[in-house]
Design an enzyme around this catalytic site. Structure first.
Site, PDB file in Angstrom:
ATOM      1  N   THR A 158       0.877  -1.179   0.000  1.00  0.00           N
ATOM      2  CA  THR A 158       0.000   0.000   0.000  1.00  0.00           C
ATOM      3  C   THR A 158       0.910   1.224   0.000  1.00  0.00           C
ATOM      4  OG1 THR A 158      -1.789  -1.071   1.199  1.00  0.00           O
ATOM      5  CG2 THR A 158      -1.572   1.302   1.527  1.00  0.00           C
ATOM      6  N   ARG A 186     -14.129  -6.956  -0.527  1.00  0.00           N
ATOM      7  CA  ARG A 186     -13.584  -6.587   0.790  1.00  0.00           C
ATOM      8  C   ARG A 186     -12.934  -5.186   0.731  1.00  0.00           C
ATOM      9  NH1 ARG A 186      -8.286  -4.900   2.391  1.00  0.00           N
ATOM     10  NH2 ARG A 186      -8.002  -5.436   4.566  1.00  0.00           N
ATOM     11  N   GLY A 188     -10.644  -2.489   3.106  1.00  0.00           N
ATOM     12  CA  GLY A 188      -9.843  -2.335   4.318  1.00  0.00           C
ATOM     13  C   GLY A 188      -9.890  -0.914   4.845  1.00  0.00           C
ATOM     14  N   ASP A 189      -8.846  -0.516   5.527  1.00  0.00           N
ATOM     15  CA  ASP A 189      -8.798   0.820   6.137  1.00  0.00           C
ATOM     16  C   ASP A 189      -8.463   1.923   5.144  1.00  0.00           C
ATOM     17  OD1 ASP A 189      -6.222  -0.562   6.046  1.00  0.00           O
ATOM     18  OD2 ASP A 189      -5.430   1.327   6.828  1.00  0.00           O
ATOM     19  N   GLY A 210      -0.987  -1.810   6.582  1.00  0.00           N
ATOM     20  CA  GLY A 210      -1.027  -3.019   7.402  1.00  0.00           C
ATOM     21  C   GLY A 210      -2.368  -3.691   7.231  1.00  0.00           C
TER      22      GLY A 210
HETATM   23  N1  ASP Z   1      -4.199  -1.505   4.728  1.00  0.00           N
HETATM   24  C1  ASP Z   1      -4.369  -2.177   3.468  1.00  0.00           C
HETATM   25  C2  ASP Z   1      -5.708  -2.900   3.480  1.00  0.00           C
HETATM   26  O1  ASP Z   1      -6.070  -3.459   4.488  1.00  0.00           O
HETATM   27  C3  ASP Z   1      -3.282  -3.161   3.144  1.00  0.00           C
HETATM   28  C4  ASP Z   1      -1.863  -2.741   3.457  1.00  0.00           C
HETATM   29  O2  ASP Z   1      -1.623  -1.622   3.878  1.00  0.00           O
HETATM   30  O3  ASP Z   1      -0.944  -3.575   3.228  1.00  0.00           O
HETATM   31  O4  ASP Z   1      -6.347  -2.943   2.467  1.00  0.00           O
END
Ligand code: ASP
Length: 296
Positions: A158, A186, A188-189, A210
């Site tokens: 990311t 899905r 994520g954040d 993360g």
């Molecule tokens: N935070 C990102 C997600 O959950 C993935 C990452 O930062 O590696 O989609």
């Protein structure tokens, strides 16, 4: 110019990302460009979007051209951006066919009162507004299931950027292809305001990376900024951020990382063993992928 109090650009290339020779060479190209843009007094949002779009188009990370597919073999990207003076924010999730998500977010940023849009509506809008049609063919992975089983829990890479511009205004941008083994749809954040990105000239700015599930259930980047703002001790901002990430790791067993600005201090922190990140401030710059190499 003092990078602690003057304009500064901080970026990361995701938990797990490594300073390979290719990444080093690429960053060697963009660091002087970032410096030039700071000297040109580019505004915080423009500069953060530019920086993230360069990382997206490199194809080196799990965002933009390098984004990984979901379990059905389709690449769907998420991104978000926020500015700290007006506190306008926008996240866009699950978009197919548009690698430069940061530019897409920027083109819709501040155009409505909404803070989140889904790809279902944004894709037709993008088509009507001249985003490259060919990009919409980008669907499916030649062997999605083998990719799926090879990819770890977190597809590293990311990308994100936090900027304090010459007028002291903050901005944050984050862009991702998600994590390995994710169900189609899905989210994520990364595209969630307060989750994967946040900017408030008073509180600070942050871009997270993360495992999104752990980041979101911990309250996200804004919770980290608030805990830093209320920390009893005035220690280095990076130590404070790291302590928060360690609590997330203990509670959820997931690693995470971030770059940001709190109480005026730039910081980096991660609990993953590696995370490429860097900063440019004045004529000084720095890149590293291991925690023991940080200057602050
Ligand atoms: N935070 C990102 C997600 O959950 C993935 C990452 O930062 O590696 O989609």
């Amino acid at each position: 110019m003092d990078p602690i109090s003057g304009p500064v650009v901080l970026f990361h290339c995701g938990t797990g990302s490594e300073l390979t020779p290719g990444v080093r060479m690429f960053l060697g190209e963009i660091l002087p460009e970032i410096s030039g843009r700071i000297r040109g007094r580019e505004g915080a949002l423009d500069l953060a979007v530019w920086c993230v779009s360069r990382l997206e188009e490199s194809g080196l990370f799990n965002a933009g051209r390098g984004a990984i597919p979901q379990a059905d073999g389709v690449v769907r990207r998420d991104a978000g951006a926020m500015v700290g003076d007006s506190m306008k924010a926008l996240g866009i999730s699950q978009v197919r066919g548009i690698p430069l998500m940061s530019r897409l977010v920027a083109s819709l940023h501040g155009k409505s009162a909404h803070v989140h849009l889904s790809g279902v509506m944004v894709e037709p809008w993008a088509r009507q507004n001249g985003w490259p049609e060919a990009g919409f063919q980008e669907e499916g992975h030649p062997d999605p299931l083998s990719f799926w089983s090879e990819a770890g829990e977190s597809g590293s890479g990311t990308v994100g950027c936090v900027v304090r511009d010459g007028d002291g205004h903050l901005a944050a941008v984050t862009s991702t292809g998600g994590i390995g083994r994710m169900w189609p749809g899905r989210i994520g954040d990364s595209p969630i305001v307060g989750g994967g990105f946040y900017a408030d000239d008073t509180l600070g700015a942050i871009s997270m990376t993360g495992v999104g599930e752990a980041i979101l259930t911990s309250g996200g980047g804004v919770a980290l900024l608030v805990s830093m703002a209320h920390a009893a001790t005035e220690g280095p901002a990076s130590d404070c951020a790291r302590a928060w990430l360690e609590r997330v790791q203990k509670r959820f067993g997931a690693t995470a990382g971030c770059v940001g600005i709190s109480r005026g201090q730039p910081f980096f922190a991660h609990t993953s063993s590696l995370m490429v990140r860097g900063y440019v401030g004045g004529d000084r710059f720095f890149v590293a992928d291991r925690a023991d190499r940080d200057p602050f």
